[in-house]
Motif scaffolding. Sequence first.
Motif, PDB file in Angstrom:
ATOM      1  N   GLY A  26       1.080 -15.154  31.444  1.00  0.00           N
ATOM      2  CA  GLY A  26       0.654 -15.680  30.091  1.00  0.00           C
ATOM      3  C   GLY A  26      -0.710 -15.948  29.967  1.00  0.00           C
ATOM      4  O   GLY A  26      -1.389 -15.887  29.034  1.00  0.00           O
ATOM      5  N   ASP A  27      -1.341 -16.657  31.185  1.00  0.00           N
ATOM      6  CA  ASP A  27      -2.755 -17.079  30.966  1.00  0.00           C
ATOM      7  C   ASP A  27      -3.840 -16.054  30.796  1.00  0.00           C
ATOM      8  O   ASP A  27      -4.936 -15.767  30.057  1.00  0.00           O
ATOM      9  N   ALA A  28      -3.386 -14.582  31.539  1.00  0.00           N
ATOM     10  CA  ALA A  28      -4.400 -13.563  31.048  1.00  0.00           C
ATOM     11  C   ALA A  28      -3.922 -12.819  29.776  1.00  0.00           C
ATOM     12  O   ALA A  28      -5.213 -12.756  29.189  1.00  0.00           O
ATOM     13  N   ILE A  29      -3.004 -13.053  28.870  1.00  0.00           N
ATOM     14  CA  ILE A  29      -2.827 -12.765  27.633  1.00  0.00           C
ATOM     15  C   ILE A  29      -3.533 -13.798  26.624  1.00  0.00           C
ATOM     16  O   ILE A  29      -4.353 -13.370  25.832  1.00  0.00           O
ATOM     17  N   ASP A  30      -3.394 -15.054  27.015  1.00  0.00           N
ATOM     18  CA  ASP A  30      -4.296 -16.346  26.206  1.00  0.00           C
ATOM     19  C   ASP A  30      -5.467 -16.166  26.280  1.00  0.00           C
ATOM     20  O   ASP A  30      -6.511 -16.027  25.435  1.00  0.00           O
ATOM     21  N   TYR A  31      -6.016 -15.611  27.502  1.00  0.00           N
ATOM     22  CA  TYR A  31      -7.777 -15.227  27.821  1.00  0.00           C
ATOM     23  C   TYR A  31      -8.009 -13.974  26.888  1.00  0.00           C
ATOM     24  O   TYR A  31      -9.054 -14.317  26.283  1.00  0.00           O
ATOM     25  N   PHE A  32      -7.359 -13.040  27.091  1.00  0.00           N
ATOM     26  CA  PHE A  32      -7.646 -12.041  26.609  1.00  0.00           C
ATOM     27  C   PHE A  32      -7.728 -12.206  25.030  1.00  0.00           C
ATOM     28  O   PHE A  32      -8.720 -11.598  24.154  1.00  0.00           O
ATOM     29  N   ALA A  33      -6.766 -12.823  24.542  1.00  0.00           N
ATOM     30  CA  ALA A  33      -6.519 -13.081  23.143  1.00  0.00           C
ATOM     31  C   ALA A  33      -7.777 -13.971  22.410  1.00  0.00           C
ATOM     32  O   ALA A  33      -8.254 -13.832  21.395  1.00  0.00           O
ATOM     33  N   SER A  34      -8.269 -14.969  23.535  1.00  0.00           N
ATOM     34  CA  SER A  34      -9.412 -15.894  23.167  1.00  0.00           C
ATOM     35  C   SER A  34     -10.709 -15.017  22.884  1.00  0.00           C
ATOM     36  O   SER A  34     -11.621 -15.127  22.104  1.00  0.00           O
ATOM     37  N   LYS A  35     -10.801 -14.109  23.675  1.00  0.00           N
ATOM     38  CA  LYS A  35     -12.014 -13.131  24.005  1.00  0.00           C
ATOM     39  C   LYS A  35     -12.139 -11.989  22.593  1.00  0.00           C
ATOM     40  O   LYS A  35     -13.095 -11.851  22.234  1.00  0.00           O
ATOM     41  N   ILE A  36     -10.814 -11.627  22.210  1.00  0.00           N
ATOM     42  CA  ILE A  36     -11.154 -10.595  21.413  1.00  0.00           C
ATOM     43  C   ILE A  36     -11.044 -11.067  19.994  1.00  0.00           C
ATOM     44  O   ILE A  36     -11.127 -10.341  18.873  1.00  0.00           O
ATOM     45  N   SER A  37     -10.717 -12.665  19.830  1.00  0.00           N
ATOM     46  CA  SER A  37     -10.747 -13.129  18.379  1.00  0.00           C
ATOM     47  C   SER A  37     -12.060 -13.874  18.203  1.00  0.00           C
ATOM     48  O   SER A  37     -12.680 -14.387  19.160  1.00  0.00           O
ATOM     49  N   SER A  38     -12.456 -13.917  16.824  1.00  0.00           N
ATOM     50  CA  SER A  38     -13.624 -14.792  16.397  1.00  0.00           C
ATOM     51  C   SER A  38     -13.228 -16.410  16.490  1.00  0.00           C
ATOM     52  O   SER A  38     -11.982 -16.640  16.182  1.00  0.00           O
ATOM     53  N   GLU A  39     -14.173 -17.140  16.549  1.00  0.00           N
ATOM     54  CA  GLU A  39     -13.843 -18.628  15.996  1.00  0.00           C
ATOM     55  C   GLU A  39     -13.101 -18.814  15.097  1.00  0.00           C
ATOM     56  O   GLU A  39     -12.013 -19.829  14.963  1.00  0.00           O
ATOM     57  N   THR A  41     -11.046 -16.772  13.256  1.00  0.00           N
ATOM     58  CA  THR A  41      -9.719 -16.220  13.395  1.00  0.00           C
ATOM     59  C   THR A  41      -8.706 -17.342  14.134  1.00  0.00           C
ATOM     60  O   THR A  41      -7.635 -17.523  13.826  1.00  0.00           O
ATOM     61  N   ARG A  42      -9.332 -17.797  15.294  1.00  0.00           N
ATOM     62  CA  ARG A  42      -8.440 -18.902  16.137  1.00  0.00           C
ATOM     63  C   ARG A  42      -8.382 -20.239  15.367  1.00  0.00           C
ATOM     64  O   ARG A  42      -7.321 -20.640  15.501  1.00  0.00           O
ATOM     65  N   LEU A  43      -9.266 -20.421  14.505  1.00  0.00           N
ATOM     66  CA  LEU A  43      -9.131 -21.577  13.672  1.00  0.00           C
ATOM     67  C   LEU A  43      -8.087 -21.536  12.638  1.00  0.00           C
ATOM     68  O   LEU A  43      -7.176 -22.170  12.492  1.00  0.00           O
ATOM     69  N   ARG A  44      -8.138 -20.226  12.058  1.00  0.00           N
ATOM     70  CA  ARG A  44      -7.126 -20.001  10.813  1.00  0.00           C
ATOM     71  C   ARG A  44      -5.741 -19.869  11.510  1.00  0.00           C
ATOM     72  O   ARG A  44      -4.771 -20.538  11.159  1.00  0.00           O
ATOM     73  N   VAL A  45      -5.354 -19.361  12.955  1.00  0.00           N
ATOM     74  CA  VAL A  45      -4.091 -19.170  13.662  1.00  0.00           C
ATOM     75  C   VAL A  45      -3.896 -20.801  13.838  1.00  0.00           C
ATOM     76  O   VAL A  45      -2.602 -20.800  13.449  1.00  0.00           O
ATOM     77  N   GLU A  46      -4.564 -21.432  14.225  1.00  0.00           N
ATOM     78  CA  GLU A  46      -4.327 -22.994  14.812  1.00  0.00           C
ATOM     79  C   GLU A  46      -4.012 -23.470  13.414  1.00  0.00           C
ATOM     80  O   GLU A  46      -2.966 -24.382  13.470  1.00  0.00           O
TER      81      GLU A  46
END
Length: 144
Positions: A26-39, A41-46
């Motif tokens: 799960g940590d690996a997936i979370d890390y990868f998701a954070s690397k491939i998304s822009s700031e 995109t992460r804010l919109r998802v949050e």
Amino acid sequence: MQKVLVSARCKPQSKVIIKNSNYSYGDAIDYFASKISSESTRLRVEIELLKDEISELEDVLKKTQRKIEEKREYLQLLESRYSADFEVDEKILESIRSIKSIAEVFDCDPMEINEFTGNDTIGFHAMKCGITRLELEELLRMNI
């Protein structure tokens, strides 16, 4: 934040690397998701996740408010039944007056009369009136 279950297939080498690390899959997936998304995109998802969480909490609040309202209505029904069933007749009023008169003689609160008379005066009057001692004490507190 609540975690979700994800199922995925990966290369055997990736599985061994993650397994031998100090991280979970799960940590690996979370890390990868954070690397491939822009700031943004992460804010919109949050933002969307927070909106969903707020909506769920509002639903819980509405259900709780309905339960509270139902309980209040039931309480009012019980209280109205209690007061309707319990009528203060002349015999009860006479006992209340008598207890208050005795309390005045001893210069005490009507609820403390038994301590001054040495008898169960309140219990005697309650039995005489055909009500419970608790009901008579409640009437004495109500100053009828």
